[in-house]
Structure formats: structure tokens, C-alpha cells
Design a protein around this motif. Sequence first.
Motif, PDB file in Angstrom:
ATOM      1  N   SER A   1     136.906  64.589   2.595  1.00 22.06           N
ATOM      2  CA  SER A   1     137.128  63.103   2.290  1.00 22.06           C
ATOM      3  C   SER A   1     137.098  62.329   3.459  1.00 22.06           C
ATOM      4  CB  SER A   1     138.454  63.104   1.168  1.00 22.06           C
ATOM      5  OG  SER A   1     138.479  61.778   1.126  1.00 22.06           O
ATOM      6  N   ILE A   2     136.563  61.377   3.604  1.00 23.88           N
ATOM      7  CA  ILE A   2     136.720  60.459   4.747  1.00 23.88           C
ATOM      8  C   ILE A   2     137.785  59.500   4.397  1.00 23.88           C
ATOM      9  CG2 ILE A   2     135.682  58.372   5.760  1.00 23.88           C
ATOM     10  CD1 ILE A   2     132.955  59.681   5.847  1.00 23.88           C
TER      11      ILE A   2
ATOM     12  N   LEU B   1     143.196  60.775  -8.316  1.00 19.32           N
ATOM     13  CA  LEU B   1     143.379  60.263  -9.333  1.00 19.32           C
ATOM     14  C   LEU B   1     142.278  59.606 -10.179  1.00 19.32           C
ATOM     15  CD1 LEU B   1     147.206  58.839  -8.759  1.00 19.32           C
ATOM     16  CD2 LEU B   1     146.435  60.545 -10.765  1.00 19.32           C
ATOM     17  N   LEU B   2     141.665  58.923  -9.308  1.00 24.92           N
ATOM     18  CA  LEU B   2     140.343  58.134  -9.685  1.00 24.92           C
ATOM     19  C   LEU B   2     138.979  59.015  -9.679  1.00 24.92           C
ATOM     20  CD1 LEU B   2     140.489  55.119  -7.469  1.00 24.92           C
ATOM     21  CD2 LEU B   2     140.651  55.006  -9.842  1.00 24.92           C
ATOM     22  N   LYS B   3     139.228  60.383  -9.556  1.00 24.79           N
ATOM     23  CA  LYS B   3     138.399  61.357  -9.690  1.00 24.79           C
ATOM     24  C   LYS B   3     137.139  61.316  -8.672  1.00 24.79           C
ATOM     25  CE  LYS B   3     140.544  63.538 -12.875  1.00 24.79           C
ATOM     26  NZ  LYS B   3     141.274  64.824 -12.492  1.00 24.79           N
ATOM     27  N   GLN B   4     137.584  60.461  -7.509  1.00 15.74           N
ATOM     28  CA  GLN B   4     136.607  60.287  -6.480  1.00 15.74           C
ATOM     29  C   GLN B   4     136.436  61.625  -5.534  1.00 15.74           C
ATOM     30  OE1 GLN B   4     134.546  57.651  -7.310  1.00 15.74           O
ATOM     31  NE2 GLN B   4     134.632  56.895  -5.241  1.00 15.74           N
ATOM     32  N   HIS B   5     137.609  62.251  -5.543  1.00 19.13           N
ATOM     33  CA  HIS B   5     137.457  63.682  -4.780  1.00 19.13           C
ATOM     34  C   HIS B   5     138.239  64.770  -5.428  1.00 19.13           C
ATOM     35  CE1 HIS B   5     135.667  62.224  -0.912  1.00 19.13           C
ATOM     36  NE2 HIS B   5     136.459  61.072  -1.160  1.00 19.13           N
ATOM     37  N   SER B   6     137.879  65.998  -4.971  1.00 15.03           N
ATOM     38  CA  SER B   6     138.561  67.009  -5.411  1.00 15.03           C
ATOM     39  C   SER B   6     139.647  67.250  -4.382  1.00 15.03           C
ATOM     40  CB  SER B   6     137.568  68.221  -5.384  1.00 15.03           C
ATOM     41  OG  SER B   6     138.058  69.431  -5.564  1.00 15.03           O
ATOM     42  N   CYS B   7     140.611  68.282  -4.960  1.00 17.08           N
ATOM     43  CA  CYS B   7     141.751  68.703  -4.127  1.00 17.08           C
ATOM     44  C   CYS B   7     141.158  69.356  -3.049  1.00 17.08           C
ATOM     45  CB  CYS B   7     142.642  69.480  -4.797  1.00 17.08           C
ATOM     46  SG  CYS B   7     143.644  68.670  -6.161  1.00 17.08           S
ATOM     47  N   ILE B   8     140.196  69.983  -2.870  1.00 11.67           N
ATOM     48  CA  ILE B   8     139.371  70.635  -1.843  1.00 11.67           C
ATOM     49  C   ILE B   8     139.039  69.701  -0.798  1.00 11.67           C
ATOM     50  CG2 ILE B   8     137.591  71.964  -1.086  1.00 11.67           C
ATOM     51  CD1 ILE B   8     137.745  73.461  -4.066  1.00 11.67           C
ATOM     52  N   ASP B   9     138.288  68.538  -1.305  1.00 17.51           N
ATOM     53  CA  ASP B   9     138.129  67.699  -0.314  1.00 17.51           C
ATOM     54  C   ASP B   9     139.283  66.870   0.381  1.00 17.51           C
ATOM     55  OD1 ASP B   9     135.705  67.758  -1.654  1.00 17.51           O
ATOM     56  OD2 ASP B   9     136.086  66.079  -2.920  1.00 17.51           O
ATOM     57  N   VAL B  10     140.532  66.680  -0.215  1.00 11.32           N
ATOM     58  CA  VAL B  10     141.570  66.371   0.246  1.00 11.32           C
ATOM     59  C   VAL B  10     142.342  67.151   1.345  1.00 11.32           C
ATOM     60  CG1 VAL B  10     144.022  65.786  -0.126  1.00 11.32           C
ATOM     61  CG2 VAL B  10     142.176  64.866  -1.745  1.00 11.32           C
ATOM     62  N   LEU B  11     142.355  68.343   1.060  1.00 14.99           N
ATOM     63  CA  LEU B  11     142.577  69.497   1.886  1.00 14.99           C
ATOM     64  C   LEU B  11     141.811  69.510   3.084  1.00 14.99           C
ATOM     65  CD1 LEU B  11     144.653  71.728   2.616  1.00 14.99           C
ATOM     66  CD2 LEU B  11     143.146  73.388   1.476  1.00 14.99           C
ATOM     67  N   LEU B  12     140.471  69.523   3.129  1.00 19.09           N
ATOM     68  CA  LEU B  12     139.735  69.508   4.448  1.00 19.09           C
ATOM     69  C   LEU B  12     139.773  68.326   5.038  1.00 19.09           C
ATOM     70  CD1 LEU B  12     136.500  71.535   2.954  1.00 19.09           C
ATOM     71  CD2 LEU B  12     138.668  72.380   4.249  1.00 19.09           C
ATOM     72  N   GLY B  13     140.048  67.050   4.528  1.00 16.73           N
ATOM     73  CA  GLY B  13     140.166  65.945   5.166  1.00 16.73           C
ATOM     74  C   GLY B  13     141.414  65.839   6.097  1.00 16.73           C
ATOM     75  N   ILE B  14     142.459  66.456   5.565  1.00 17.13           N
ATOM     76  CA  ILE B  14     143.897  66.530   5.999  1.00 17.13           C
ATOM     77  C   ILE B  14     143.563  67.444   7.286  1.00 17.13           C
ATOM     78  CG2 ILE B  14     146.170  67.322   6.108  1.00 17.13           C
ATOM     79  CD1 ILE B  14     146.075  66.531   3.055  1.00 17.13           C
ATOM     80  N   LEU B  15     143.090  68.609   7.043  1.00 15.36           N
ATOM     81  CA  LEU B  15     142.628  69.506   8.139  1.00 15.36           C
ATOM     82  C   LEU B  15     141.944  68.956   9.339  1.00 15.36           C
ATOM     83  CD1 LEU B  15     142.380  72.797   6.036  1.00 15.36           C
ATOM     84  CD2 LEU B  15     144.410  72.183   7.474  1.00 15.36           C
ATOM     85  N   LEU B  16     140.781  68.482   8.851  1.00  9.70           N
ATOM     86  CA  LEU B  16     140.040  67.501   9.884  1.00  9.70           C
ATOM     87  C   LEU B  16     140.715  66.808  10.766  1.00  9.70           C
ATOM     88  CD1 LEU B  16     137.142  67.167  11.424  1.00  9.70           C
ATOM     89  CD2 LEU B  16     136.868  65.495   9.457  1.00  9.70           C
TER      90      LEU B  16
END
Length: 187
Positions: free
Chosen positions: A106-107, A150-165
Amino acid sequence: ITVPAIWVHCQLDDVIPFCKYAIVPYFAWFAWIPFTLFYLLRHGERSDFWRVCLCLFAGMTIALSCYVLLPTGLALRPYRVYGSDIFAQAVRMLYATDTPLNVCPSIHVFNSVTLMMAYYRSRIFETPGRRWMRPASAVLCVSIIASTVLLKQHSCIDVLLGILLAMALDTAMTALERSDARALQRL
């Protein structure tokens, strides 16, 4: 890319409810990026400004490369967004303009974490009149991250990978700054 190679989903995504009010922090992201960049450019040290710019540019380039090499998509959005209030209308507008494709990492999340780290790294936010901006950036960062799921724009997986990046690039920038400092000391 109209058909993703991977549909991103985890069981936690099914537990998180849809919330149309999350559109407020989601859209705040669009103002927070230029505000932070211009604020650092005007009031901070140039090195702080360039550090956050390099991290943002590198991270978005990496994310876009991921989208090209491994297209991802979501099937999380609700079938219909009910209501005629401004929040429901804004979500419908978002859904009409932003397809649920190319989502991982997630950007939104990457940029939010990178900006928050800039507030905690820059010394200008240590002054008494600006100290409040650090916890405010943390609250805004968490709010934006929550809004993406909450808006269903991203999965928790996208969030985790965005944070890791964001963390990986911050670590790389720290290592680069330290090696530059050592090289200058040798001169």
C-alpha cells in the motif's frame, strides 16, 4: 492491468468492518504529504527534506515496480455503499476513480509511515512550539492506515508490506548516512 495475478486477502480482512467515515483520514493523506514536504523544506534542515523525499520516491518506485511485476487486486469492497450523506458520496466517488487493482504494498501506508518517521527524525520538531506535531503525526498515520482497511481499499497484507517497505528504506537511509559520515571523517 485489468486482471490481477494475485488476489490479496487474509482472514483478518473479513473481521474488519466497512466504515464510510474513514474517508476523512483517507483523504487527509493527500494534504498531509505536500504539507509535510513544504514544512520541512521551509523550516527544516535540507538533509531532512532530502531524506524524506528520497525515501518517498524510492518506495513509490518500488511499489509501482511490484504492481507491474506481480499485479495484485482486492475483492473486499462492499456491494453497495448506502446513504446520501457526504461520506457515502465521497466513498462512491473514490470507488469510481480508484480501482481495487495494484494494491500491494500500500502506497498510502508506506507514505504515511515514512512521513511519520520524518517527524520523529527531524530536530525541528524538538522545539517547544512544534513538539505537538510528533504525536499528531502518529495519530494521523494510524488513522490513515486504519482508513485503508476500513474503506476496504487495502488488505491487512498490503498494510503490513507497506509498513515493512517504509522501515526497510528508513534503515537503508540510516546506513547510507552513517557510511557517508564515516567517509567524511576519514578525509
